[in-house]
Motif scaffolding. Structure first.
Motif, PDB file in Angstrom:
ATOM      1  N   SER A  52       0.854  -1.244  -0.093  1.00  0.00           N
ATOM      2  CA  SER A  52       0.073  -0.017   0.215  1.00  0.00           C
ATOM      3  C   SER A  52       0.971   1.300  -0.050  1.00  0.00           C
ATOM      4  N   TRP A  53       0.846   1.958  -1.248  1.00  0.00           N
ATOM      5  CA  TRP A  53       1.702   3.122  -1.235  1.00  0.00           C
ATOM      6  C   TRP A  53       0.948   4.401  -1.139  1.00  0.00           C
ATOM      7  N   ASN A  54       1.407   5.242  -0.143  1.00  0.00           N
ATOM      8  CA  ASN A  54       0.789   6.477   0.077  1.00  0.00           C
ATOM      9  C   ASN A  54       1.888   7.475   0.142  1.00  0.00           C
ATOM     10  N   PHE A  55       1.833   8.308  -0.896  1.00  0.00           N
ATOM     11  CA  PHE A  55       2.790   9.131  -1.595  1.00  0.00           C
ATOM     12  C   PHE A  55       3.005  10.482  -0.391  1.00  0.00           C
ATOM     13  N   GLY A  56       1.765  10.776   0.153  1.00  0.00           N
ATOM     14  CA  GLY A  56       1.879  11.934   1.124  1.00  0.00           C
ATOM     15  C   GLY A  56       1.492  13.146   0.521  1.00  0.00           C
ATOM     16  N   ASP A  57       0.972  13.134  -0.879  1.00  0.00           N
ATOM     17  CA  ASP A  57       0.607  14.304  -1.339  1.00  0.00           C
ATOM     18  C   ASP A  57      -0.955  14.574  -1.789  1.00  0.00           C
ATOM     19  N   GLY A  58      -1.521  13.725  -1.149  1.00  0.00           N
ATOM     20  CA  GLY A  58      -3.105  13.710  -1.310  1.00  0.00           C
ATOM     21  C   GLY A  58      -3.552  12.951  -2.341  1.00  0.00           C
TER      22      GLY A  58
END
Length: 186
Positions: A117-123
């Motif tokens: 699960s990749w969350n790139f932190g930019d919305g």
């Protein structure tokens, strides 16, 4: 009185049994017990009514509870399975970029991991799936906490975070005026 009975339940952190894990055992005994003897196949023992045991390794363990009454005992044996945990780590091809720029994220692979699960932190939306390598383009300047959460078939999870810095380019230069006069304009 031979009608005394004993039983027990158990729960792990987040209701999961992923090593290492503390497991809380809760006895459910009839009547008024005088004492308890818990034994675990890994060599742990306890006389507490509701003990917690720490399991550091995955495997199947036999848990035995003997409940002591005034004139007899009652016994219950169960097996529990402690599941293998996962770890989470990724590398990036660069952690400081200018716009627009693509960053390639590469996770450590583990055959036990069933979801990355990749969350790139930019919305942008979180990307779930079997992808161990993924590209992402950041649209704005700033610092972003990229998080990879890995999980296995048992629900065991681990997360890793890294800060990505998207910066405005720094322009360094020297301007030299030409020799001579600059013509005046009317």
């Amino acid at each position: 009185d031979r009608s005394q009975t004993t039983d027990f339940t158990y729960t792990g952190a987040n209701n999961l049994l992923c090593a290492p894990v503390n497991v809380q055992f809760t006895q459910n005994s009839s009547g008024t017990p005088k004492g308890y003897l818990w034994s675990v196949s890994n060599g742990f023992y306890s006389n507490a009514a509701n003990p917690t045991f720490n399991f550091t390794e995955p495997g199947t363990y036999t848990i035995r509870l003997i409940t002591v009454y005034e004139n007899n005992t009652a016994e219950k044996t169960r097996t529990i399975t402690i599941n293998r945990s996962v770890s989470s780590f990724f590398d990036i091809d660069r952690d400081q970029v200018c716009l627009p720029s693509r960053i390639t994220f590469t996770a450590d692979t583990d055959p036990a991991i069933t979801n990355y699960s990749w969350n790139f932190g930019d919305g942008t939306p979180v990307v779930n799936g079997p992808n161990t390598q993924i590209d992402h383009i950041y649209a704005d300047f700033g610092d972003y906490n990229a998080v990879l959460t890995c999980s296995n078939a048992y629900g065991c999870e681990a997360s890793y975070q890294k800060t990505i810095k998207v910066r405005k380019p720094v322009v360094n230069g020297l301007f030299t005026l030409p020799d001579g006069c600059i013509p005046a304009t009317n």
